[in-house]
Design a protein around this motif. Structure first.
Motif, PDB file in Angstrom:
ATOM      1  N   LEU A  79      -6.819 -12.842   0.053  1.00 54.75           N
ATOM      2  CA  LEU A  79      -5.697 -12.249   0.444  1.00 54.75           C
ATOM      3  C   LEU A  79      -4.737 -13.087   1.077  1.00 54.75           C
ATOM      4  N   GLU A  82       1.574 -14.029   2.626  1.00 53.72           N
ATOM      5  CA  GLU A  82       3.132 -14.065   2.235  1.00 53.72           C
ATOM      6  C   GLU A  82       2.971 -14.430   0.540  1.00 53.72           C
ATOM      7  N   ARG A  83       3.300 -13.547  -0.279  1.00 56.70           N
ATOM      8  CA  ARG A  83       3.324 -13.720  -1.966  1.00 56.70           C
ATOM      9  C   ARG A  83       4.227 -14.733  -2.183  1.00 56.70           C
ATOM     10  N   GLN A  84       5.459 -14.630  -1.509  1.00 56.57           N
ATOM     11  CA  GLN A  84       6.496 -15.514  -1.758  1.00 56.57           C
ATOM     12  C   GLN A  84       6.051 -16.969  -1.373  1.00 56.57           C
ATOM     13  N   ASN A 278       2.234 -11.457   9.579  1.00 60.79           N
ATOM     14  CA  ASN A 278       1.709 -11.186   8.535  1.00 60.79           C
ATOM     15  C   ASN A 278      -0.134 -10.938   8.255  1.00 60.79           C
ATOM     16  N   HIS A 285      -4.197  -3.308   8.335  1.00 61.79           N
ATOM     17  CA  HIS A 285      -4.506  -2.461   7.084  1.00 61.79           C
ATOM     18  C   HIS A 285      -6.072  -2.221   6.769  1.00 61.79           C
ATOM     19  N   ASP A 292      -4.924   0.666  -0.225  1.00 60.26           N
ATOM     20  CA  ASP A 292      -3.933   0.724  -1.108  1.00 60.26           C
ATOM     21  C   ASP A 292      -2.874  -0.195  -0.739  1.00 60.26           C
ATOM     22  N   LYS A 293      -2.527  -0.175   0.808  1.00 59.77           N
ATOM     23  CA  LYS A 293      -1.650  -1.201   1.302  1.00 59.77           C
ATOM     24  C   LYS A 293      -2.194  -2.735   1.267  1.00 59.77           C
ATOM     25  N   LYS A 295      -3.494  -4.022  -1.398  1.00 53.72           N
ATOM     26  CA  LYS A 295      -3.332  -4.567  -2.660  1.00 53.72           C
ATOM     27  C   LYS A 295      -2.050  -5.570  -2.900  1.00 53.72           C
ATOM     28  N   GLN A 296      -1.148  -5.246  -2.028  1.00 53.99           N
ATOM     29  CA  GLN A 296      -0.115  -6.013  -1.834  1.00 53.99           C
ATOM     30  C   GLN A 296      -0.199  -7.662  -1.513  1.00 53.99           C
ATOM     31  N   PHE A 297      -1.202  -7.595  -0.886  1.00 54.56           N
ATOM     32  CA  PHE A 297      -1.363  -9.006  -0.291  1.00 54.56           C
ATOM     33  C   PHE A 297      -2.581  -9.762  -1.139  1.00 54.56           C
ATOM     34  N   GLU A 298      -3.138  -8.987  -2.147  1.00 53.67           N
ATOM     35  CA  GLU A 298      -4.356  -9.580  -2.771  1.00 53.67           C
ATOM     36  C   GLU A 298      -3.857 -10.464  -4.077  1.00 53.67           C
TER      37      GLU A 298
END
Ligand code: SF4
Length: 323
Positions: A79, A82-84, A278, A285, A292-293, A295-298
């Protein structure tokens, strides 16, 4: 909430939910302080593989590092806060560019710096780090019986390796550079040295040639750390030619020495996109079992790419063992 309180709540949530936190040396010190392990990119991925026993690992670094951790740990959830937080250097080298160069030079092996995407690694013969690059290039030259190789994406590292290995290098794509290290000038170093004439100059191989040639020591982030550790009783002061986060770490670990940053531009804005808030959000979560929430960090490298990208990483590790 104060930084201390935030750190405490992150540590509590981390322990309650059995999560490992890995942090790169370039993270802000408040993130370094709550990490289970600190290191450079490859070192952290290996720790994720060998030491982290938890199913969930938070990797505070940039995305290509989390990808490498995913390649080496397909059974774990990696995880990112920050994906950016991407590495512009890694983005210079796409699989399409590598394929184009392979067509042009079909007999030459492809060596990629670990600062590449998983998809670029999948097109490579072997990976290297800034600390093992010279050795890896010499080994691949012997194995492929060539005098020339394809190397990317960092131009400065490529020049440094060519100078020290005697192997001719075709730079791919030809303009790759790290915006942090390549901005460090000889004037910056000399300016810092004028104020601190006794200080030893340590720089990263991603720095430009004039800076590298002037320095007392050229090495990876971990290499610079170890140089200070081994010489701290001999030399009191150091000019640190790499990202500011390492200077923070050194100042904490070696309080009797003094460290100077030669330029205020030595800040990786991408690394600094990660924040404690973050990390706490990820842990909350997990605590709420809200997968589900989460997943946005994985970061999950698809199995087919991971399988192909693992080969050059393993080859690098094997070459390193033999030397
Ligand atoms: S310091 Fe340079 S190489 Fe490292 S993550 Fe930032 S941009 Fe990429």
């Amino acid at each position: 909430m104060s930084i201390r309180k935030l750190q405490k709540s992150v540590i509590n949530l981390k322990e309650k939910n059995n999560v490992t936190i890995l942090a790169h040396y370039y993270q802000n010190i408040e993130i370094q302080e709550i990490a289970d392990y600190l290191g450079d990119s490859l070192g952290l991925s290996q720790i994720a593989h060998q030491k982290a026993t938890t199913r969930y690992i938070i990797f505070a670094g940039v995305v290509f590092m989390a990808e490498t951790a995913s390649i080496l740990n397909q059974d774990k959830h990696i995880l990112v806060p920050e994906r950016q937080a991407c590495c512009p250097l890694a983005d210079f080298l796409t699989p399409t560019i590598i394929k184009k160069f392979k067509q042009e030079y079909p007999s030459l092996p492809v060596v990629t710096y670990v600062n590449t995407t998983a998809a670029a690694k999948a097109e490579s013969d072997v990976c290297c780090t800034s600390s093992n690059s010279i050795n890896i290039v010499k080994k691949i030259k012997e194995e492929f019986e060539v005098t020339k190789i394809l190397f990317g994406p960092d131009n400065n590292l490529a020049e440094y390796v060519a100078q020290n290995s005697g192997v001719e290098i075709v730079k791919i794509p030809g303009e790759g550079h790290c915006y942090v290290h390549s901005h460090l000038t000889l004037e910056n170093i000399k300016g810092s040295q004028a104020a601190h004439p006794q200080a030893k100059v340590l720089v990263h191989p991603e720095c430009i040639k004039e800076v590298r040639e002037y320095a007392d020591f050229v090495g990876s982030t971990a290499g610079m750390y170890n140089f200070v550790k081994e010489n701290r009783d001999i030399y009191e002061e150091y000019i640190i030619g790499t990202e500011k986060g390492l200077l923070s770490r050194l100042s904490v670990d070696f309080p009797n020495n003094r460290f100077y940053l030669p330029s205020e531009k030595l800040v990786c804005m991408d690394m600094k996109k990660n924040e404690l808030q973050n990390i706490k959000a990820i842990l909350k979560h997990l605590d709420a079992e809200d997968y589900d929430k989460l997943k946005q960090f994985e970061i999950k490298v698809p199995a087919d790419i991971a399988e192909r990208a693992l080969r050059p990483i393993k080859k690098m590790l094997e070459y390193s063992k033999k030397s």
